[in-house]
Enzyme design. Structure first.
Site, mmCIF file in Angstrom:
data_model
loop_
_atom_site.group_PDB
_atom_site.id
_atom_site.type_symbol
_atom_site.label_atom_id
_atom_site.label_comp_id
_atom_site.label_asym_id
_atom_site.label_seq_id
_atom_site.Cartn_x
_atom_site.Cartn_y
_atom_site.Cartn_z
ATOM 1 N N TYR A 101 0.918 -1.149 -0.017
ATOM 2 C CA TYR A 101 0.006 0.035 0.164
ATOM 3 C C TYR A 101 1.031 1.335 0.101
ATOM 4 O O TYR A 101 1.999 1.133 -0.606
ATOM 5 C CB TYR A 101 -1.061 0.004 1.215
ATOM 6 C CG TYR A 101 -2.206 0.800 0.945
ATOM 7 C CD1 TYR A 101 -3.248 0.674 -0.150
ATOM 8 C CD2 TYR A 101 -2.403 2.131 1.641
ATOM 9 C CE1 TYR A 101 -4.016 1.364 -0.650
ATOM 10 C CE2 TYR A 101 -3.466 2.888 1.476
ATOM 11 C CZ TYR A 101 -4.429 2.549 0.259
ATOM 12 O OH TYR A 101 -5.215 3.580 -0.238
ATOM 13 N N ARG A 154 -9.192 10.918 -7.115
ATOM 14 C CA ARG A 154 -8.433 11.707 -6.182
ATOM 15 C C ARG A 154 -7.574 10.606 -5.437
ATOM 16 O O ARG A 154 -7.759 10.369 -4.281
ATOM 17 C CB ARG A 154 -9.124 12.565 -5.298
ATOM 18 C CG ARG A 154 -8.386 13.463 -4.495
ATOM 19 C CD ARG A 154 -8.878 13.693 -3.001
ATOM 20 N NE ARG A 154 -8.480 12.611 -2.202
ATOM 21 C CZ ARG A 154 -8.897 12.187 -1.221
ATOM 22 N NH1 ARG A 154 -9.487 13.210 -0.589
ATOM 23 N NH2 ARG A 154 -8.406 11.119 -0.446
ATOM 24 N N LYS A 172 -6.008 -2.158 -0.378
ATOM 25 C CA LYS A 172 -6.823 -2.110 0.778
ATOM 26 C C LYS A 172 -7.268 -3.440 1.036
ATOM 27 O O LYS A 172 -7.145 -3.625 2.365
ATOM 28 C CB LYS A 172 -7.709 -0.928 0.576
ATOM 29 C CG LYS A 172 -7.746 0.494 0.473
ATOM 30 C CD LYS A 172 -7.406 0.993 1.761
ATOM 31 C CE LYS A 172 -7.225 2.490 1.745
ATOM 32 N NZ LYS A 172 -7.293 3.315 3.056
ATOM 33 N N GLU A 243 -13.457 4.737 -1.825
ATOM 34 C CA GLU A 243 -12.089 5.237 -1.551
ATOM 35 C C GLU A 243 -11.645 6.395 -2.725
ATOM 36 O O GLU A 243 -11.854 6.111 -3.770
ATOM 37 C CB GLU A 243 -11.094 3.985 -1.857
ATOM 38 C CG GLU A 243 -11.054 3.090 -0.560
ATOM 39 C CD GLU A 243 -10.268 3.924 0.283
ATOM 40 O OE1 GLU A 243 -9.294 4.717 0.272
ATOM 41 O OE2 GLU A 243 -10.273 3.282 1.684
ATOM 42 N N ASP A 244 -10.878 7.519 -2.150
ATOM 43 C CA ASP A 244 -10.255 8.518 -3.157
ATOM 44 C C ASP A 244 -11.307 8.912 -4.178
ATOM 45 O O ASP A 244 -11.037 8.914 -5.359
ATOM 46 C CB ASP A 244 -8.979 7.571 -3.779
ATOM 47 C CG ASP A 244 -7.856 7.319 -2.811
ATOM 48 O OD1 ASP A 244 -8.073 7.812 -1.709
ATOM 49 O OD2 ASP A 244 -7.134 6.723 -3.102
ATOM 50 N N ASP A 266 -13.656 5.680 3.799
ATOM 51 C CA ASP A 266 -12.348 5.641 4.394
ATOM 52 C C ASP A 266 -11.499 6.982 4.694
ATOM 53 O O ASP A 266 -11.029 7.173 5.606
ATOM 54 C CB ASP A 266 -11.562 4.417 3.900
ATOM 55 C CG ASP A 266 -10.321 4.202 4.945
ATOM 56 O OD1 ASP A 266 -10.538 3.810 5.964
ATOM 57 O OD2 ASP A 266 -9.310 4.162 4.536
ATOM 58 N N ASP A 267 -11.566 7.669 3.660
ATOM 59 C CA ASP A 267 -10.963 8.855 3.580
ATOM 60 C C ASP A 267 -11.537 9.987 4.592
ATOM 61 O O ASP A 267 -10.879 10.758 5.027
ATOM 62 C CB ASP A 267 -10.957 9.382 2.188
ATOM 63 C CG ASP A 267 -10.186 8.605 1.092
ATOM 64 O OD1 ASP A 267 -9.156 8.208 1.343
ATOM 65 O OD2 ASP A 267 -11.128 8.292 0.128
ATOM 66 N N ASN A 406 -0.733 11.842 1.753
ATOM 67 C CA ASN A 406 -0.005 10.642 1.166
ATOM 68 C C ASN A 406 0.115 10.838 -0.472
ATOM 69 O O ASN A 406 -0.802 11.527 -0.956
ATOM 70 C CB ASN A 406 -0.782 9.403 1.258
ATOM 71 C CG ASN A 406 -0.789 8.862 2.611
ATOM 72 O OD1 ASN A 406 0.266 8.800 3.389
ATOM 73 N ND2 ASN A 406 -1.981 8.484 3.169
#
Length: 545
Positions: A101, A154, A172, A243-244, A266-267, A406
């Protein structure tokens, strides 16, 4: 990376077994198995144990020159021998987590079309609208319990990577299995491809996604609706982890579905949980109360507001009025401090808008608000400047400095900068790992506030309880449940050592599962021993006898 092979009632041939990642043992097939399964002649004659296979893979990986090469070797292993892959990850999680990851997965996503080998997961292009259920049905497993999905807009702090974002769901889910024991056969990575606004990708002849601008508005929302409906029809016990996604979609998607299906972002929520866990551990070092803290966030998107809200909830749990708690969590974005007089404040940001004059400079905001901690979720590197860190050190004996963006290249400051500019007094945590820092003969071990301390445990708790919904209370529980020993705190470690991530995740999963039962959201009966329920559902990477 291979998807599981569809099995029929016909017994697989020996050759089939060697090319099915879930059935393959490689050189660990015994002589009796080789005879029974028609494997004789298809393997070298030596029989190796799983332990020796793991050691051989370690030896191979350590000799490779780049982390991307290590990522590719591990990806190929996942496609060939799933049991060995997870045995390798679990044997040394501190070494392999940064490869599987962040930060390495960021480079893998950027180069996805160039390093692509074998498909894994499901790709849902918007050109297939009206047929999403049909495409999902092509996945061979019919009891999916956990989906991680991205639209690639993103990716970490790297921006729009389109279909290349598939590396995120794959990574993930690998950590859900390696770090918390979620059985891999219940996991499905998904990319929703609505196009990309990354011109360089569209011009790249090796790009693997749709070559069109991103679809927006009602058409996009309808496609997301179709996806969620198809998941509910095919996999009624499944949790969807988003996610993202860009802020313009992440917040509305979560609000649209959080009270309808089992889902979380999760973000927004996972990052909030790991940040709060770091804050609570930091306060054990400083011997201060959470109600005495003030935080300033660099970045006012979904991650920043998610962290701010969960910290506010923790302050409220400690007795503070929730509105006062939110006033203690301020946001700063490209247009300056979020204040009530600004016309560009979104609804999800409004609870944290400050009733004061505008401030255009981040360091001036630090001086005016006097925060005890600064948290970076901007995706823009080096914005925690020397002046910012030195000002925090002037205001606080032990400033909390969390550059969470990140991958490492996007961190708001490095570990060495935070420690050096604060005179070694900063309590530091970053989103991606930094190496050991030595200043004036003193050694500092940088903390990594990675979501891996939250989302795998959450996945295991949801899997074991078959939860109907995901609530903020579950993330608050997860943050409080993080175990940091007094010895760790004495070494200024505010997160459990990554070597202990599996035991830590099971502990957190047990607490979250208890919360799920307490909230009446489980679809299985409550057992006398919730921990035993968690342990009974854990996947362990060992070959069947």
């Amino acid at each position: 990376m291979n998807a599981p092979t569809k099995m029929t009632s016909k017994q697989p041939t020996g050759y089939d077994r060697l090319h099915n990642a879930r059935l393959n043992k490689g050189t660990a097939f015994t002589e009796a198995e080789r005879s029974a399964f028609g494997l004789e002649g298809l393997l070298p004659p030596a029989v190796l144990s799983l332990e020796l296979q793991v050691a051989r893979r370690h030896d191979e990986i350590v000799r490779l020159e780049s982390d991307l090469l290590k990522y590719l070797v591990l990806s190929d292993l996942q496609a060939r021998n799933e049991t060995l892959y997870y045995a390798v990850l679990r044997s040394d999680p501190a070494t392999h987590m940064p490869i599987v990851y962040t930060p390495t997965v960021g480079e893998a996503c950027q180069k996805f079309g160039h390093i692509f080998r074998q498909p894994r997961g499901i790709y849902l292009p918007i050109t297939a609208r009206g047929r999403v259920k049909e495409l999902l049905s092509n996945w061979p497993e019919k009891d999916v319990r956990f989906i991680v999905v991205t639209d690639g807009e993103r990716i970490l702090g790297l921006g729009d990577l389109g279909a290349g974002g598939m590396g995120i769901p794959i990574g993930k889910l690998a950590l859900c299995t390696a770090c918390a024991g979620v059985p891999p056969q219940y996991c499905l990575p998904v990319v929703i491809d609505v196009g990309t606004n990354n011109h360089a990708l569209v011009e790249d002849p090796l790009y693997l996604g749709l070559r069109q601008s991103r679809v927006r508005g009602d058409e996009y929302a309808a496609f997301i609706d179709e996806f969620v409906a198809a998941v509910q029809q095919l996999y009624p016990k499944c949790c969807i982890q988003w996610e993202d996604f860009a802020n313009i979609n992440a917040v509305p998607i979560l609000e649209r579905y959080r009270n309808e299906v089992c889902t979380f972002n999760d973000d927004i929520q996972g990052t909030a949980g790991v940040a709060l866990a770091g804050v609570l551990a930091s306060l054990r070092i400083t011997k201060q109360k959470i109600t005495d803290q003030r935080f300033l966030f660099l970045g006012a998107g979904s991650a920043g507001t998610g962290i701010a809200e969960l910290i506010s909830q923790a302050m409220a749990e400690a007795g503070m009025d929730i509105h006062e708690a939110r006033r203690r969590n301020a946001l700063f974005d490209v247009n300056g401090l979020l204040v009530t007089s600004r016309k560009d404040v979104a609804d999800f940001q409004r609870p944290f808008a400050q009733d004061r004059q505008p401030i255009a400079s981040f360091v001036e905001a630090v001086r005016a608000l006097k925060p005890t901690g600064i948290i970076g979720v901007s995706g823009i590197p080096k914005l925690f400047t020397r002046e910012v860190v030195e000002t925090m050190a002037e205001l606080n004996q032990r400033p909390i400095i969390f550059p969470y963006s990140n991958p490492t290249s996007r961190s708001e400051c490095s570990a060495e900068e935070a420690y050096r500019w604060s005179g070694g007094r900063a309590i530091f945590a970053s989103g991606s790992p930094f190496p050991l820092v030595e200043i004036g003969g003193r050694k500092f071990v940088p903390n990594q506030g990675n979501n891996v301390y939250i989302f795998p445990a959450m996945a295991m708790a949801l899997f074991a309880t078959e939860a109907e919904r995901v609530t903020d209370e579950m993330f608050l529980t997860a943050a409080i449940a993080e175990q940091v020993s007094e010895d760790n705190l004495a070494a200024e470690l505010i997160y459990p050592p990554r070597e202990r991530i599996f035991a830590t995740s099971l502990h957190v999963a047990e607490r979250v599962a208890a919360c799920i039962f307490n909230e009446g959201l489980a679809r299985v009966p409550r057992p006398a021993d919730v921990g035993a329920l968690i342990r009974s559902r854990v996947y362990r990477p060992v070959y069947p006898e």
